[in-house]
Design a protein around this motif. Structure first.
Motif, PDB file in Angstrom:
ATOM      1  N   MET A   1      12.188   0.851   0.146  1.00 33.26           N
ATOM      2  CA  MET A   1      11.143   0.134   0.836  1.00 33.26           C
ATOM      3  C   MET A   1      10.504   1.062   1.863  1.00 33.26           C
ATOM      4  SD  MET A   1      11.416  -3.128   3.469  1.00 33.26           S
ATOM      5  CE  MET A   1      12.867  -2.495   4.248  1.00 33.26           C
ATOM      6  N   LYS A   2       9.237   1.351   1.707  1.00 33.53           N
ATOM      7  CA  LYS A   2       8.505   2.182   2.660  1.00 33.53           C
ATOM      8  C   LYS A   2       8.319   1.411   3.963  1.00 33.53           C
ATOM      9  CE  LYS A   2       5.965   4.855  -0.716  1.00 33.53           C
ATOM     10  NZ  LYS A   2       4.655   5.215  -1.244  1.00 33.53           N
ATOM     11  N   ILE A   3       8.405   2.156   5.076  1.00 32.46           N
ATOM     12  CA  ILE A   3       8.195   1.544   6.385  1.00 32.46           C
ATOM     13  C   ILE A   3       7.260   2.397   7.231  1.00 32.46           C
ATOM     14  CG2 ILE A   3      10.437   0.382   6.424  1.00 32.46           C
ATOM     15  CD1 ILE A   3      11.260   2.562   8.568  1.00 32.46           C
ATOM     16  N   THR A   4       6.661   1.738   8.203  1.00 30.72           N
ATOM     17  CA  THR A   4       5.880   2.410   9.226  1.00 30.72           C
ATOM     18  C   THR A   4       6.641   2.253  10.531  1.00 30.72           C
ATOM     19  OG1 THR A   4       3.804   1.892   8.117  1.00 30.72           O
ATOM     20  CG2 THR A   4       3.675   2.457  10.466  1.00 30.72           C
ATOM     21  N   ILE A  30       9.014  17.666  12.566  1.00 34.83           N
ATOM     22  CA  ILE A  30       9.220  16.225  12.382  1.00 34.83           C
ATOM     23  C   ILE A  30       8.652  15.795  11.043  1.00 34.83           C
ATOM     24  CG2 ILE A  30       8.634  13.929  13.247  1.00 34.83           C
ATOM     25  CD1 ILE A  30       8.501  15.257  16.088  1.00 34.83           C
ATOM     26  N   ARG A  31       7.427  16.210  10.756  1.00 39.53           N
ATOM     27  CA  ARG A  31       6.759  15.809   9.511  1.00 39.53           C
ATOM     28  C   ARG A  31       7.516  16.303   8.275  1.00 39.53           C
ATOM     29  NH1 ARG A  31       5.850  14.844   5.264  1.00 39.53           N
ATOM     30  NH2 ARG A  31       3.918  14.572   4.139  1.00 39.53           N
ATOM     31  N   SER A  32       8.229  17.406   8.389  1.00 41.17           N
ATOM     32  CA  SER A  32       8.925  17.954   7.224  1.00 41.17           C
ATOM     33  C   SER A  32      10.330  17.380   7.049  1.00 41.17           C
ATOM     34  CB  SER A  32       8.983  19.480   7.313  1.00 41.17           C
ATOM     35  OG  SER A  32       9.778  19.879   8.407  1.00 41.17           O
ATOM     36  N   TYR A  54       2.726   7.096  14.964  1.00 42.16           N
ATOM     37  CA  TYR A  54       2.825   6.336  13.722  1.00 42.16           C
ATOM     38  C   TYR A  54       3.447   7.281  12.711  1.00 42.16           C
ATOM     39  CZ  TYR A  54      -0.384   2.620  15.211  1.00 42.16           C
ATOM     40  OH  TYR A  54      -0.964   1.553  15.846  1.00 42.16           O
ATOM     41  N   SER A  55       4.547   6.878  12.137  1.00 43.08           N
ATOM     42  CA  SER A  55       5.127   7.681  11.066  1.00 43.08           C
ATOM     43  C   SER A  55       5.461   6.754   9.914  1.00 43.08           C
ATOM     44  CB  SER A  55       6.370   8.447  11.544  1.00 43.08           C
ATOM     45  OG  SER A  55       7.341   7.579  12.093  1.00 43.08           O
ATOM     46  N   HIS A  56       5.308   7.287   8.717  1.00 38.69           N
ATOM     47  CA  HIS A  56       5.606   6.527   7.503  1.00 38.69           C
ATOM     48  C   HIS A  56       6.800   7.182   6.819  1.00 38.69           C
ATOM     49  CE1 HIS A  56       1.377   5.544   8.353  1.00 38.69           C
ATOM     50  NE2 HIS A  56       1.737   4.357   7.934  1.00 38.69           N
ATOM     51  N   TRP A  57       7.729   6.340   6.372  1.00 38.57           N
ATOM     52  CA  TRP A  57       8.986   6.808   5.803  1.00 38.57           C
ATOM     53  C   TRP A  57       9.212   6.159   4.450  1.00 38.57           C
ATOM     54  CZ3 TRP A  57      11.752  10.480   8.503  1.00 38.57           C
ATOM     55  CH2 TRP A  57      11.310  10.725   9.799  1.00 38.57           C
ATOM     56  N   PHE A  62      15.946   7.127   5.792  1.00 38.25           N
ATOM     57  CA  PHE A  62      15.463   8.449   6.187  1.00 38.25           C
ATOM     58  C   PHE A  62      15.141   8.502   7.686  1.00 38.25           C
ATOM     59  CE2 PHE A  62      14.423   8.514   1.612  1.00 38.25           C
ATOM     60  CZ  PHE A  62      15.168   9.626   1.261  1.00 38.25           C
ATOM     61  N   LEU A  63      14.576   7.426   8.210  1.00 37.65           N
ATOM     62  CA  LEU A  63      14.328   7.355   9.647  1.00 37.65           C
ATOM     63  C   LEU A  63      15.654   7.383  10.401  1.00 37.65           C
ATOM     64  CD1 LEU A  63      12.577   6.945  12.169  1.00 37.65           C
ATOM     65  CD2 LEU A  63      12.628   4.487  11.674  1.00 37.65           C
ATOM     66  N   ASP A  64      16.615   6.624   9.934  1.00 33.29           N
ATOM     67  CA  ASP A  64      17.938   6.612  10.576  1.00 33.29           C
ATOM     68  C   ASP A  64      18.571   8.000  10.563  1.00 33.29           C
ATOM     69  OD1 ASP A  64      17.661   3.896  11.068  1.00 33.29           O
ATOM     70  OD2 ASP A  64      18.819   3.293   9.306  1.00 33.29           O
ATOM     71  N   GLN A  65      18.445   8.703   9.445  1.00 33.12           N
ATOM     72  CA  GLN A  65      18.996  10.054   9.349  1.00 33.12           C
ATOM     73  C   GLN A  65      18.291  10.994  10.317  1.00 33.12           C
ATOM     74  OE1 GLN A  65      18.587  11.017   5.179  1.00 33.12           O
ATOM     75  NE2 GLN A  65      20.258   9.658   4.581  1.00 33.12           N
TER      76      GLN A  65
END
Length: 99
Positions: A1-4, A30-32, A54-57, A62-65
């Motif tokens: 599930m993609k998140i912002t 960060i972006r990489s 704003y970041s999309h994951w 992946f955000l948690d990592q």
């Protein structure tokens, strides 16, 4: 599930240029990060002390990592030094998008 992920930060006026330089130095790293699809920094027009990222994951995992990395820990520590208000953060999923 993609998140912002949206993070709102309010800085002391004397810290704004320091934060911009910090973001400039860290943005590519960060972006990489694995799972990071997009990264954006925006600044308030009426109140230039307000910034949001704003970041999309690809997935919340992946955000948690990322939040466990030294990159995040050191960047967040430096960022917190300039806060003028408690930061706010939201993880959201898109229901509709029109281009």
């Amino acid at each position: 599930m993609k998140i912002t992920r949206i993070v709102k930060m309010v800085f002391r006026e004397d810290f704004i240029e320091e934060f911009k330089a910090l973001f400039e130095a860290k943005k590519e790293a960060i972006r990489s990060q694995p799972g990071c699809l997009d990264l954006e920094l925006i600044q308030g027009v009426d109140n230039p002390c307000i910034f949001m990222t704003y970041s999309h994951w690809e997935d919340p995992k992946f955000l948690d990592q990322y939040k466990e990395t030294e990159l995040f820990q050191s960047t967040w520590k430096s960022t917190k030094a300039g806060f003028d208000a408690k930061p706010e953060a939201w993880s959201l999923r898109t229901l509709h998008k029109l281009n």
